[in-house]
Design an enzyme around this catalytic site. Structure first.
Site, PDB file in Angstrom:
ATOM      1  N   GLY A   1      36.251  39.740  48.414  1.00 34.57           N
ATOM      2  CA  GLY A   1      37.924  38.841  47.897  1.00 34.57           C
ATOM      3  C   GLY A   1      37.672  38.217  47.003  1.00 34.57           C
ATOM      4  O   GLY A   1      38.394  37.226  47.221  1.00 34.57           O
ATOM      5  N   GLY A   2      37.465  39.686  45.406  1.00 39.91           N
ATOM      6  CA  GLY A   2      38.218  38.776  44.552  1.00 39.91           C
ATOM      7  C   GLY A   2      38.817  38.878  43.804  1.00 39.91           C
ATOM      8  O   GLY A   2      39.838  39.110  44.861  1.00 39.91           O
TER       9      GLY A   2
ATOM     10  N   ALA B   1      42.269  42.282  30.505  1.00 40.78           N
ATOM     11  CA  ALA B   1      42.634  43.159  29.032  1.00 40.78           C
ATOM     12  C   ALA B   1      43.457  42.594  27.911  1.00 40.78           C
ATOM     13  O   ALA B   1      42.991  42.886  26.660  1.00 40.78           O
ATOM     14  CB  ALA B   1      44.194  44.368  29.657  1.00 40.78           C
TER      15      ALA B   1
ATOM     16  N   HIS C   1      70.604  28.667  34.222  1.00 44.67           N
ATOM     17  CA  HIS C   1      70.688  28.612  35.800  1.00 44.67           C
ATOM     18  C   HIS C   1      71.307  30.031  36.852  1.00 44.67           C
ATOM     19  O   HIS C   1      72.264  30.485  35.711  1.00 44.67           O
ATOM     20  CB  HIS C   1      70.981  27.397  35.961  1.00 44.67           C
TER      21      HIS C   1
ATOM     22  N   ALA D   1      28.950  57.686  22.708  1.00 44.54           N
ATOM     23  CA  ALA D   1      28.171  57.135  20.861  1.00 44.54           C
ATOM     24  C   ALA D   1      26.829  56.414  21.260  1.00 44.54           C
ATOM     25  O   ALA D   1      26.453  55.687  22.773  1.00 44.54           O
ATOM     26  CB  ALA D   1      29.141  56.607  20.366  1.00 44.54           C
TER      27      ALA D   1
ATOM     28  N   LYS E   1      49.029  48.630  39.373  1.00 52.75           N
ATOM     29  CA  LYS E   1      49.936  47.284  39.467  1.00 52.75           C
ATOM     30  C   LYS E   1      51.567  49.091  39.581  1.00 52.75           C
ATOM     31  O   LYS E   1      52.385  48.452  40.813  1.00 52.75           O
ATOM     32  CB  LYS E   1      50.794  47.066  38.012  1.00 52.75           C
TER      33      LYS E   1
ATOM     34  N   GLY F   1      42.390  54.726  26.794  1.00 52.17           N
ATOM     35  CA  GLY F   1      43.252  53.380  27.344  1.00 52.17           C
ATOM     36  C   GLY F   1      42.365  52.615  28.340  1.00 52.17           C
ATOM     37  O   GLY F   1      42.739  51.824  29.239  1.00 52.17           O
ATOM     38  N   GLY F   2      41.201  53.279  28.605  1.00 55.23           N
ATOM     39  CA  GLY F   2      40.071  53.320  29.628  1.00 55.23           C
ATOM     40  C   GLY F   2      40.380  52.663  30.571  1.00 55.23           C
ATOM     41  O   GLY F   2      41.564  52.671  31.339  1.00 55.23           O
ATOM     42  N   VAL F   3      39.880  51.824  31.742  1.00 58.62           N
ATOM     43  CA  VAL F   3      39.614  50.946  33.022  1.00 58.62           C
ATOM     44  C   VAL F   3      41.210  50.489  32.954  1.00 58.62           C
ATOM     45  O   VAL F   3      42.056  51.279  33.794  1.00 58.62           O
ATOM     46  CB  VAL F   3      38.441  50.016  33.525  1.00 58.62           C
TER      47      VAL F   3
HETATM   48  P1  NAD Z   1      35.449  38.932  40.762  1.00 59.95           P
HETATM   49  O1  NAD Z   1      34.585  38.456  40.831  1.00 59.95           O
HETATM   50  O2  NAD Z   1      36.532  39.259  40.650  1.00 59.95           O
HETATM   51  O3  NAD Z   1      35.024  38.876  42.763  1.00 59.95           O
HETATM   52  C1  NAD Z   1      33.923  40.010  43.465  1.00 59.95           C
HETATM   53  C2  NAD Z   1      33.937  38.786  44.765  1.00 59.95           C
HETATM   54  O4  NAD Z   1      33.023  39.445  45.886  1.00 59.95           O
HETATM   55  C3  NAD Z   1      33.689  37.444  44.433  1.00 59.95           C
HETATM   56  O5  NAD Z   1      34.287  36.700  45.770  1.00 59.95           O
HETATM   57  C4  NAD Z   1      32.604  37.404  45.263  1.00 59.95           C
HETATM   58  O6  NAD Z   1      31.928  36.389  45.265  1.00 59.95           O
HETATM   59  C5  NAD Z   1      32.290  39.338  45.729  1.00 59.95           C
HETATM   60  N1  NAD Z   1      31.044  39.123  46.858  1.00 59.95           N
HETATM   61  C6  NAD Z   1      29.637  39.075  45.672  1.00 59.95           C
HETATM   62  N2  NAD Z   1      29.171  40.015  46.528  1.00 59.95           N
HETATM   63  C7  NAD Z   1      29.248  39.929  47.651  1.00 59.95           C
HETATM   64  C8  NAD Z   1      29.075  41.024  48.575  1.00 59.95           C
HETATM   65  N3  NAD Z   1      27.764  42.001  48.352  1.00 59.95           N
HETATM   66  N4  NAD Z   1      29.534  41.266  50.069  1.00 59.95           N
HETATM   67  C9  NAD Z   1      31.115  40.076  49.845  1.00 59.95           C
HETATM   68  N5  NAD Z   1      30.913  40.022  49.158  1.00 59.95           N
HETATM   69  C10 NAD Z   1      30.591  39.357  47.680  1.00 59.95           C
HETATM   70  O7  NAD Z   1      35.182  41.105  40.865  1.00 59.95           O
HETATM   71  P2  NAD Z   1      36.483  42.077  40.781  1.00 59.95           P
HETATM   72  O8  NAD Z   1      37.603  41.472  41.983  1.00 59.95           O
HETATM   73  O9  NAD Z   1      35.186  42.896  41.328  1.00 59.95           O
HETATM   74  O10 NAD Z   1      37.024  42.067  39.758  1.00 59.95           O
HETATM   75  C11 NAD Z   1      36.335  42.404  38.320  1.00 59.95           C
HETATM   76  C12 NAD Z   1      36.484  42.203  37.352  1.00 59.95           C
HETATM   77  O11 NAD Z   1      37.865  42.646  36.881  1.00 59.95           O
HETATM   78  C13 NAD Z   1      36.986  40.578  37.642  1.00 59.95           C
HETATM   79  O12 NAD Z   1      36.867  39.978  35.985  1.00 59.95           O
HETATM   80  C14 NAD Z   1      38.572  40.448  37.538  1.00 59.95           C
HETATM   81  O13 NAD Z   1      38.717  39.186  36.802  1.00 59.95           O
HETATM   82  C15 NAD Z   1      38.690  41.625  36.944  1.00 59.95           C
HETATM   83  N6  NAD Z   1      40.165  41.636  37.321  1.00 59.95           N
HETATM   84  C16 NAD Z   1      40.568  40.863  36.963  1.00 59.95           C
HETATM   85  C17 NAD Z   1      42.495  41.059  37.582  1.00 59.95           C
HETATM   86  C18 NAD Z   1      43.583  40.726  37.230  1.00 59.95           C
HETATM   87  O14 NAD Z   1      43.125  39.749  36.381  1.00 59.95           O
HETATM   88  N7  NAD Z   1      44.818  41.352  37.556  1.00 59.95           N
HETATM   89  C19 NAD Z   1      42.574  42.437  38.511  1.00 59.95           C
HETATM   90  C20 NAD Z   1      41.569  42.898  38.665  1.00 59.95           C
HETATM   91  C21 NAD Z   1      40.129  42.938  38.357  1.00 59.95           C
END
Ligand code: NAD
Length: 481
Positions: free
Chosen positions: A181-182, A319, A443, A115, A52, A40-42
């Site tokens: 803040g990603g 995913a 509706h 591997a 979730k 199932g990985g990450v």
């Molecule tokens: P992300 O790329 O979404 O966000 C990382 C954020 O960290 C960016 O906004 C970046 O500008 C900021 N950042 C980088 N270096 C920094 C620093 N030194 N100080 C402060 N801010 C900094 O990455 P993530 O949130 O770690 O997620 C990883 C991956 O996993 C992403 O590609 C994301 O799409 C994927 N993911 C997707 C989902 C979903 O689809 N719901 C959920 C979780 C993760």
């Protein structure tokens, strides 16, 4: 060392690899699936699924707190962390067990271990029951990606969580600093804020959720702030030291140095591909400048016998993109002409409100030289959303003024992550705005907002006052007056 021969070997059992193995087996191949951790990985173990489970539980706590507005009076909720953690773990166990059954049921041989390629048609597997050599005319590399570490914030010492530790819910810290803040920072920041932590997000870029519709980002920011979070954009975390029980973190906000005291740090600044120790050079597999394996439309790498799929093969790191690429690579190995010819890949952020999008945004459409026709509909005008007390947010659709075709859609609000499915199907089928507008929607339901947004783009929304709109020039079948 024992040598075994298969028709195909898949390395990595995340949502890319485990799907690829099933598809290969369906197509009559003798398949081995090699995994060093858990099936199932990450996604299943430390990402999508456990997060979730926590997001749903934290939202329930939030709803209980707000229930008085609907006349439901309950005492302040208390959280039994051990039971919540066990619930989350049971969800993961169920799904991981399900993957194991699916592999077995399809005749896939699961081999535990790590591997490493010794050639383009052979790997060695170490760390399992016995060292093994596996040979096959085709391999699929599906090793995923891992969290990036930043200087001064090494994982593993307890003070700094990666997403993997954070979804394990070791505690709800009084004060949590989220670096990044990603997507992960916002999703897990929201969970911990709802569970009662005072969350501070430090984001290097001028705003959180870069690349997401700015109007949606504003609502997510408002939601975080309403739950007591502080957001520092244009900011960096420089380092920290322990001060008694607390952590004193040096940050720089807009070039000005500050110190904040917290109890826990979560670093979520992106992921990098997992390729170390795989012996890619020995196999002749080329990686690009950012470390992702280079692939063609079927996922074939520079070594013709080796395919790469999912995160290790480049963004978007999602995913469902990995699973789709897994099916395509499996079919290519079986001699089919499958290729990455999808119209669009949806993306969903499980923030509060949720944000989901597919296809082009308004700015992207302009950059591509299209003349976007934009339609928007607010959940504040939708019966179902109001009845659910979830009237915040909107649906925005982008159409092509020339052809009337739907180009993309953004959903921000209740169940946005589910609503995006209809827009994805519409894009995949090349639907026009009018196709959606003419489709009868049940509706009262949330998807009516997508229909109304398409109608709004055509100047024909029923439950909103239409701005004068110019209908698309072509591609629209005129209805009798
Ligand atoms: P992300 O790329 O979404 O966000 C990382 C954020 O960290 C960016 O906004 C970046 O500008 C900021 N950042 C980088 N270096 C920094 C620093 N030194 N100080 C402060 N801010 C900094 O990455 P993530 O949130 O770690 O997620 C990883 C991956 O996993 C992403 O590609 C994301 O799409 C994927 N993911 C997707 C989902 C979903 O689809 N719901 C959920 C979780 C993760």
């Amino acid at each position: 060392m024992a040598t075994r021969t298969f028709d195909a070997v898949v390395i990595g059992a995340g949502p890319g690899g485990y799907v690829a193995a099933i598809r290969l087996a369906q197509l009559g191949k003798r398949v081995a699936l090699v995994e060093r951790e858990s099936l199932g990985g990450v996604c299943l173990n430390w990402g999508c699924i456990p997060s979730k489970a926590l997001i749903a539980a934290a939202s329930l706590v939030d709803e209980i707190r707000e229930a008085a507005g609907r006349g439901i009076l309950v005492e302040a909720p208390r959280i039994d962390l051990a039971r919540l953690r066990e619930f989350k773990s049971a969800v993961v166990r169920k799904l991981v067990g399900g993957v194991g059954q699916l592999e077995k049921g399809n005749g896939v041989e699961v081999i535990a271990g790590t591997a490493r390629f010794t050639s383009a048609t052979g790997i060695e597997v170490a760390g399992g029951a016995e060292p093994l050599r596996l040979e096959a005319p085709a391999f699929i590399l599906a090793t995923g990606a891992r969290s990036i570490e930043i200087p001064g914030f090494a994982f593993g010492g307890g003070a700094v969580w990666s997403a993997r530790e954070a979804v394990d819910l070791p505690s709800v810290p009084g004060r949590l600093l989220v670096v990044g803040g990603g997507v992960i920072g916002v999703e897990l920041g929201t969970v911990y804020a709802k569970l009662g932590a005072a969350v501070t997000i430090v984001e290097a870029l001028p705003g959180i959720l870069a690349g997401v519709d700015p109007e949606a980002v504003r609502l997510v920011q408002r939601g975080l702030r309403q739950r007591g979070a502080t957001i520092h954009a244009g900011a960096r975390a420089l380092g920290f030291e322990r001060r008694g029980e607390a952590l004193a973190v040096r940050i720089e906000v807009g070039g000005v140095a500050q110190e904040i005291e917290v109890d826990q740090i979560l670093v979520a600044v992106g992921m990098r591909p997992s390729t170390e120790g795989l012996g890619l050079e020995a196999a002749g597999v080329r990686v690009g400048p950012r470390g992702f394996v280079e692939v063609d439309g079927q996922g074939r790498t520079s070594a013709p016998s080796i395919f790469a799929i999912g995160d290790v093969a480049g963004p978007p790191l999602l995913a469902h993109k990995a699973s789709k690429e897994g099916e395509i690579a499996a079919e290519a190995i079986a001699g089919r002409r499958s290729t990455r010819d999808w119209a669009a890949i949806p993306a969903a952020i499980f923030s509060d409100p949720e944000v989901a999008s597919v296809g082009l945004g308004e700015e992207e459409a302009r950059r591509e030289g299209r003349q976007p026709l934009v339609g928007k509909f607010s959940f504040g005008a939708l019966g179902r959303a109001i009845a659910m007390d979830r009237a915040e947010g909107f649906v925005k659709v982008i159409g092509d003024r020339e052809t009337g075709r739907l180009l993309g859609a953004t959903f921000c609000g209740p169940e946005a992550s589910d609503l995006v499915a209809e827009a994805t199907l519409a894009l995949e089928m090349g639907a026009t705005l009018e196709d959606v507008a003419l489709t009868v929607h049940a509706h009262p339901t949330l998807p009516e907002a997508f229909m109304e947004a398409c109608k709004a783009a055509l100047g024909e929304a029923i439950h909103a006052i239409n701005r004068p709109a110019r209908p698309p020039a072509g591609g629209r079948t005129d209805r009798p007056a």
